[in-house]
Scaffold this motif. Structure first.
Motif, PDB file in Angstrom:
ATOM      1  N   UNK A 184     -35.514   1.630  24.666  1.00  0.00           N
ATOM      2  CA  UNK A 184     -36.345   2.815  24.862  1.00  0.00           C
ATOM      3  C   UNK A 184     -36.073   3.874  23.803  1.00  0.00           C
ATOM      4  N   UNK A 185     -34.922   3.764  23.142  1.00  0.00           N
ATOM      5  CA  UNK A 185     -34.531   4.764  22.159  1.00  0.00           C
ATOM      6  C   UNK A 185     -35.423   4.728  20.918  1.00  0.00           C
ATOM      7  N   UNK A 186     -36.055   3.585  20.654  1.00  0.00           N
ATOM      8  CA  UNK A 186     -36.894   3.462  19.457  1.00  0.00           C
ATOM      9  C   UNK A 186     -38.067   4.436  19.485  1.00  0.00           C
TER      10      UNK A 186
ATOM     11  N   UNK B 197     -29.539  15.099  15.255  1.00  0.00           N
ATOM     12  CA  UNK B 197     -28.377  14.839  16.109  1.00  0.00           C
ATOM     13  C   UNK B 197     -28.726  13.723  17.090  1.00  0.00           C
ATOM     14  N   UNK B 198     -27.871  12.711  17.124  1.00  0.00           N
ATOM     15  CA  UNK B 198     -28.087  11.544  18.003  1.00  0.00           C
ATOM     16  C   UNK B 198     -26.758  11.125  18.615  1.00  0.00           C
TER      17      UNK B 198
ATOM     18  N   UNK C  91     -27.196   3.384  18.334  1.00  0.00           N
ATOM     19  CA  UNK C  91     -28.582   2.910  18.244  1.00  0.00           C
ATOM     20  C   UNK C  91     -29.586   4.022  17.970  1.00  0.00           C
ATOM     21  N   UNK C  92     -29.459   5.177  18.637  1.00  0.00           N
ATOM     22  CA  UNK C  92     -30.433   6.255  18.448  1.00  0.00           C
ATOM     23  C   UNK C  92     -30.461   6.726  17.000  1.00  0.00           C
TER      24      UNK C  92
ATOM     25  N   UNK D 287     -30.038  10.109  23.794  1.00  0.00           N
ATOM     26  CA  UNK D 287     -29.565  10.694  25.048  1.00  0.00           C
ATOM     27  C   UNK D 287     -29.243  12.177  24.935  1.00  0.00           C
ATOM     28  N   UNK D 288     -28.857  12.649  23.760  1.00  0.00           N
ATOM     29  CA  UNK D 288     -28.590  14.076  23.609  1.00  0.00           C
ATOM     30  C   UNK D 288     -29.884  14.872  23.766  1.00  0.00           C
TER      31      UNK D 288
END
Length: 478
Positions: free
Chosen positions: A372-374, A102-103, A14-15, A361-362
């Protein structure tokens, strides 16, 4: 005529896909245009949606529909089964792209430093989740001999593990679980599952929907001790200021005051119990020792000196995920993240690393829900585009789209594509249709690669998977 901005995104969960979407929605996508390549270590995209979400969560997996629409865009290519640090390096990426994002997420277990974690029967949450989600790089079997099980943690991953352990295999059969997982769960002997939280109901990290789902199973009796329902001033303020916290607390209160029913599998939610030791004998788990805690007025807790030893034969540690360190990038050991400022990777000297960014998260650690990643991706992409507009990006020596394809071919990397995902998707749906199910995952990496390769191999991949299912058991379709 100016060429498109070339961006590599490492990690197609997703990220990474949200970052690609943000790039496509930017003014830069119109002029001079954007060309995006996503690199994914697994043969299939979608990251934790495919390999980190419990199989009985179809609503959460529905997010794939939105992600699918992004990856369908012609400006995006997928290179699956490509491992950063092994198949290509940061220098390689800089040769082909103006910028790299990087994701890569978080897939390892955060360490729990109490005695006994090394005992046979003490398991990390990430390993168990990978097993029941059909990850290709983990063992195909899982020991499920324990009749009484402890789960440490009060987040959604802990709930997923507790629910999978407490449900019957047949309850999970309509999902996409592969045959080896179904067979393993049929042997599961767990009759009691105990979930332990160090603090109280107002500090639990469950989402309200996931918590309520525990009670939907006809086989699971959810039990909460009325003595565990307690709030101090800090807890009351948390409930007032956060609707989700209040909903979780109300659900737990309702369960605490009801009579215990007769459903066969008992799932206990314990609060104010801090794990201090995993107890063992002859190298195997025989119990869990906890210290009773109490609220200190601020929403935090302190120990009371009162200890309990719980009769359990296995312990699952769901105390948080940890990202893997990335080659050639700075690393914060304490947080398990890449140091950044607004998504720009920051080197040890405090300066931004040229053309290098992080999101998900990275970047911020394994916290928050998928949505929340958006916002995280939008911030990172915004700063990347600002750097591009101000001429701060490095210039790749081979920005042509074919250059990276030729490079991977020269190294003999067997990569999958977005068209390949459509073929793998079709293979898994065909396998599911034979059993009256929506989908059955293909687990083996080789099988995923074969199904993704080309239409001629699709039929062979499905036939192989069907044969494996028949060998595994004879009643999957019942």
């Amino acid at each position: 005529m100016p060429r498109p901005l070339r961006v590599a995104i490492v990690g197609a969960g997703p990220a990474g896909i949200y970052a690609a979407d943000a790039l496509l929605k930017s003014d830069t996508a119109a002029d001079p245009g954007v060309s995006i390549d996503l690199f994914e270590r697994m043969p299939a995209p979608f990251g934790l949606i495919r390999y980190g979400v419990a199989p009985d969560h179809p609503r959460i997996k529905g997010i794939i529909t939105a992600l699918h629409q992004v990856l369908d865009k012609p400006q995006i290519r997928l290179f699956g089964n490509v491992d950063y640090g092994k198949d290509l390096s940061l220098d390689d990426l800089r040769a082909f792209y103006d910028a790299v994002i990087f994701s890569t997420g978080a897939t390892a277990d955060r360490e729990l430093r109490i005695p006994g974690v090394e005992l046979d029967g003490s398991y990390g949450a990430a390993d168990f989740v990978s097993w029941y989600d059909g990850h290709p790089d983990v063992p195909r079997t899982w020991p499920l001999e324990a009749e009484k099980v402890a789960v440490l943690g009060v987040g959604n991953v802990a709930l997923d593990i507790a629910r999978v352990l407490a449900k019957t295999a047949d309850e999970l059969l309509p999902t996409e679980i592969p045959p080896n997982v179904y067979e393993g769960l049929k042997q599961n002997k767990a009759l009691e599952v105990h979930v332990f939280g160090r603090r109280g109901p107002a500090q639990a990290k469950f989402s309200p929907m996931e918590l309520r789902e525990l009670d939907h199973s006809p086989n699971i009796e959810v039990i909460v001790n009325p003595e565990d329902i307690d709030y101090d001033d800090g807890s009351i303020e948390q409930r007032r200021s956060n609707k989700q916290v209040d909903m979780v607390a109300k659900t737990l209160e309702n369960w605490a005051i009801r009579d215990v029913g007769d459903r066969p599998h008992k799932l206990f939610l314990h609060f104010f119990e801090s794990p201090t030791e995993i107890v063992g004998e002859d190298g195997k788990v025989t119990g869990l020792r906890t210290e009773r805690t109490e609220l200190d007025g601020t929403g935090n807790v302190r120990g009371t000196g009162q200890f309990t030893t719980w009769d359990v034969q296995s312990v699952y540690r769901a105390v948080g995920y940890l990202s893997d360190e990335l080659v050639k990038l700075p690393w914060d050991v304490a947080s398990g993240t890449v140091p950044d400022a607004g998504g720009r990777v920051i080197e040890e000297g405090g300066q931004p690393m040229p053309s290098t960014y992080v999101t998900g998260w990275i970047r911020r650690g394994p916290v928050g829900l998928i949505g929340h990643t958006k916002g995280d991706a939008n911030e990172t992409v915004g700063n990347l585009l600002a750097d591009f507009a101000e001429g701060r990006l490095l210039t790749p020596r081979a920005p042509e789209e074919d250059a990276v394809v030729d490079f991977l071919a020269s190294k003999g990397v067997e990569y999958t594509t977005w068209d390949g995902w459509y073929r793998l998707d079709a293979a898994e749906k065909a396998l599911g249709a034979l059993q009256g199910r929506e989908r059955v995952k293909i687990v083996e990496r080789r099988g995923m690669l074969d199904a993704s390769a080309d239409p001629a191999q699709l039929k062979a991949a499905v036939e192989t998977a069907v044969a494996e299912a028949i060998v595994a058991e004879s009643g999957l379709g019942k």
